[in-house]
Design an enzyme around this catalytic site. Structure first.
Site, short mmCIF file in Angstrom:
data_model
loop_
_atom_site.label_atom_id
_atom_site.label_comp_id
_atom_site.label_asym_id
_atom_site.label_seq_id
_atom_site.Cartn_x
_atom_site.Cartn_y
_atom_site.Cartn_z
N GLU A 1 6.45 35.25 32.71
CA GLU A 1 7.40 34.88 31.65
C GLU A 1 8.55 35.87 31.57
OE1 GLU A 1 5.20 31.90 31.59
OE2 GLU A 1 6.87 31.94 30.18
N ASP B 1 36.38 27.53 50.55
CA ASP B 1 35.11 27.08 49.95
C ASP B 1 35.36 26.20 48.73
OD1 ASP B 1 33.52 28.43 51.69
OD2 ASP B 1 33.09 30.12 50.38
N PRO C 1 16.27 31.80 33.98
CA PRO C 1 16.88 30.54 33.56
C PRO C 1 17.76 30.73 32.32
CG PRO C 1 14.48 30.35 33.76
CD PRO C 1 14.81 31.79 33.88
N ARG D 1 27.82 36.41 52.43
CA ARG D 1 28.74 35.68 53.31
C ARG D 1 30.20 35.98 52.95
NH1 ARG D 1 30.98 31.10 51.15
NH2 ARG D 1 31.28 30.01 53.11
#
Ligand SMILES: Nc1cc(-c2cccs2)n[nH]1
Length: 247
Positions: free
Chosen positions: A116, A173, A89, A158
């Site tokens: 963690e 896209d 994160p 992709r």
């Protein structure tokens, strides 16, 4: 492209045998190798984590198993080096632009962590001799990095030549550099022309490609303004014509 993934839950990656990515693997476009981190934890309990120095909640992943596991992966091709990608994160945002950058790499090594995170000395060790990227797939916290790796492998895979049929190229896209950069895709329709009283917008049946392209851009601008106003602010004013400005 070669992709290595080191994880204590390699079974998380079963979806990479399915659909688009699965077919790319069968066709040799993508060569994915999964590794069980515990194979490099030599104690009887195959321990991969311990309490954090300095105290605090949770557990930190030990450096020794990771170091041995990464060394083993690197030995697969001593003449080359993978780009190491650490899902966290606390990383830089994973974007379509970064996916395109990764799609140009010959070798990626993903190191999804649980708990963690991984003892910081591990990436310090490898960061001194190869690219190590800390990457976030969004501002929320997962239980582990495996799902983030699935997201990145699909977004990157992709884009590899031959993976998407010509019918649905990645050029248009959302977020892709060019006409759609910072724009969301507008609404899409297929047969039947009327469904439960809902008609397909007439313009799309007109065969007038110029007007259809104009309508699609208008709808992309409207949807972007509705859902991601901040992206409109990032739009290059040069790409907005006087018609756009009236929307
Ligand atoms: N973007 C993002 C990454 C993560 C985790 C990676 C590893 C454990 S949790 N959560 N959210």
């Amino acid at each position: 492209m070669r992709v290595d993934v080191i994880s204590i839950f390699p079974e998380y990656f079963a979806p990479l045998d399915v659909s688009l990515i699965g077919k790319a693997r069968e066709r040799g476009i993508l060569d994915i190798h999964l590794h069980q981190l515990r194979d490099w934890a030599h104690d009887v309990h195959r321990t991969v984590d311990d309490t954090p120095y300095g105290g605090g909640p949770g557990m930190v992943m030990k450096p020794e198993p990771w170091g041995e596991a990464i060394d083993t992966v690197l030995a697969a091709d001593p003449a080359a080096q993978p780009r190491i990608i650490v899902p966290t994160p606390s990383g830089v945002p994973f974007t379509q632009k970064l996916a395109m950058e990764y799609a140009a790499e010959p070798w990626l090594l993903f190191t999804p962590a649980r708990y963690e995170g991984i003892d910081s000395r591990v990436m310090a060790e490898y960061g001194s001799r190869m690219r190590v990227d800390e990457v976030s797939v969004g501002d929320y916290v997962l239980a582990g990095g495996e799902v983030a790796v699935l997201v990145m492998v699909e977004a990157v895979g992709r884009l590899l030549p031959g993976v998407l049929g010509n019918a649905n190229s990645a050029v248009d896209d959302s977020f892709a550099p060019g006409a759609m950069e910072n724009l969301l895709e507008g609404p899409v329709y297929t047969k039947p022309p009327e469904w439960r009283g809902h008609e397909v917008p007439e313009i799309l049946l007109s065969g007038h490609h110029g007007k259809i392209a104009r309508w699609r851009r208008d709808e992309a601008l409207r949807r972007t303004a509705r859902n991601r106003l901040e992206l409109l602010a990032a739009l290059d004013p040069e790409t907005l014509d006087k018609h756009d400005r009236k929307l």
